[in-house]
Design an enzyme around this catalytic site. Structure first.
Site: not given
Ligand SMILES: NC(=O)c1ccc[n+]([C@@H]2O[C@H](COP(=O)([O-])OP(=O)(O)OC[C@H]3O[C@@H](n4cnc5c(N)ncnc54)[C@H](OP(=O)(O)O)[C@@H]3O)[C@@H](O)[C@H]2O)c1
Length: 286
Positions: A95, A170, A238
Site C-alpha cells: 500500500t 486502495k 502510514k
C-alpha cells in the site's frame, strides 16, 4: 513459471504460503530471514538478496511496509529492478500512493519490464484463507497472466485501470476504513461519558445503519481489550499519509482524513503502533 516473493510480513507470509500450497515454484526473500522458515520448510527456495530473487523470477511479487521499503528493495544495494530479466512482470502489492506507484511503473518500463500495482483489501485472516480482494492497475494482458496467482491468494480481482489505479482505489478504501474506526471510537467515548453502557452502545451501533460493517469483526477486541495485531495501527497511520499524499497531488481537501491521521499518530505515540488499528478504540476509551 518461477514466482519470486519479497516481503514476508503479516500479509506476505500468508500469501506466499497459499502460492506454495497451490504448487507454484516459489523463490522468497525477506529482510528478516527467520520469517521465511515455514515457507522454506514447505519447499520454497531462499534468495539471499532481492537481486537473487529477481534474477530467478518470471513474475516477482512484493508486499512491503511503505514506499521507503519498496524503494530500498527496488533500488538499494542488491535491489530487484536491475536484476529482473527483460520482459518479467513485477507486481507490487504494497500500500503506497499513486504518484509513487507511477514512478515505479516508469522505472520498470524503462528497463523493459512489465509492472502492475495490486494492493489488497482484507487482513491477516483473509490473507491466510485466500479471501483477499485485489485492486489492480496495469495492462489487461498482464492482469490476465497474473489472475491465476490472484485467484490462489484471493477471492476477487478488480482491474481498476492503468498502473497506479489499483493503489488509487486502495487509498480511497483505507480512508473509509480509518475514518469509520475513528468515528466509532469517538462516538463510543461520548456515549460512555453520557452514561450509556458499552453493551447498549454496541447493541445500537455495531450492525446498525450508522457504523461500518467491518466493526462487527472487531467487536471482540473492543470487549476484551486484546488488540492482537491483524493490521498494525502504525500502518494505518502510514496509509492515511498515503491518502494525504494522493489528496495533495490531486488538490482534493480531506480535512476528516487528516484529522484522523493525527489521531492515529497520537495513538502510535502512546505505544499502540504495533497493535491492531482497532486499538484506536482503547486510545479514546481507556
Ligand atoms: N496487515 C494488514 O491487514 C494489511 C492489509 C492490507 C494491506 N496491507 C499492506 O501490506 C503491506 C505489508 O503489511 P503487513 O501487515 O504484512 O506488514 P508487516 O508485517 O509489518 O510487514 C512489512 C514487510 O516489509 C518489510 N520491510 C519493511 N521495511 C523494509 C525495508 N526498509 N527494507 C526491506 N524490507 C522492509 C518487512 O521486513 P521485515 O520482516 O524484515 O521487518 C516485512 O516483510 C503494507 O503496505 C500494508 O499497508 C496490510
Amino acid at each position: 513459471m518461477k514466482i519470486g516473493f519479497i516481503g514476508l510480513g503479516i500479509m506476505g507470509s500468508r500469501m506466499a504460503a497459499n502460492l506454495l500450497q497451490a504448487g507454484h515454484d516459489l523463490v522468497v526473500h525477506n529482510r528478516t530471514k527467520a520469517k521465511a522458515d515455514a515457507l522454506l520448510a514447505g519447499g520454497a527456495t531462499w534468495a539471499e538478496t532481492p537481486t537473487a530473487a529477481a534474477r530467478a523470477s518470471d513474475v516477482l511479487i512484493t508486499i512491503l511496509a511503505h514506499p521507503q521499503a519498496v524503494e530500498d528493495v527496488a533500488f538499494g544495494e542488491n535491489g530487484l529492478l536491475d536484476a529482473l530479466p527483460v520482459g518479467a512482470l513485477w507486481i507490487d502489492c504494497s500500500t503506497v500512493h499513486p504518484a509513487f506507484t507511477r514512478r515505479m511503473a516508469g522505472e520498470a518500463t524503462a528497463r523493459g519490464l512489465r509492472f502492475m500495482d495490486a494492493p489488497v483489501a482484507g487482513s491477516k485472516h483473509q490473507a491466510a484463507n485466500a479471501e483477499l480482494l485485489f485492486f489492480v492497475g496495469g495492462d489487461a494482458a498482464d492482469v490476465a497472466l497474473a489472475q491465476p496467482l490472484f485467484g490462489v491468494m484471493g477471492h476477487k480481482t478488480v482491474h481498476v485501470g492503468a498502473a497506479g489505479m489499483g493503489v488509487s482505489m486502495k487509498v480511497v478504501v483505507n480512508h473509509m476504513l480509518a475514518t469509520a474506526m475513528a468515528a466509532f471510537a469517538e462516538g463510543a467515548a461520548l456515549g460512555q461519558a453520557l452514561g450509556i453502557s458499552q453493551e447498549a452502545l454496541f447493541g445500537v451501533l455495531i450492525g446498525g445503519a450508522t457504523a461500518a460493517p467491518f466493526l462487527a469483526r472487531k467487536r471482540p477486541m473492543f470487549e476484551t481489550g486484546e488488540y492482537e495485531v491483524q493490521f498494525p495501527l502504525k500502518w494505518m497511520h502510514k496509509d492515511l499519509h498515503m491518502v494525504a499524499e494522493a489528496a495533495y497531488e490531486t488538490g482534493v481537501p480531506m480535512p476528516v482524513s487528516n484529522a484522523a491521521k493525527e489521531l492515529y499518530q497520537l495513538a502510535a505515540h502512546s505505544g499502540l503502533g504495533d497493535e491492531d488499528f482497532a486499538a484506536l478504540y482503547r486510545f479514546l476509551n481507556g
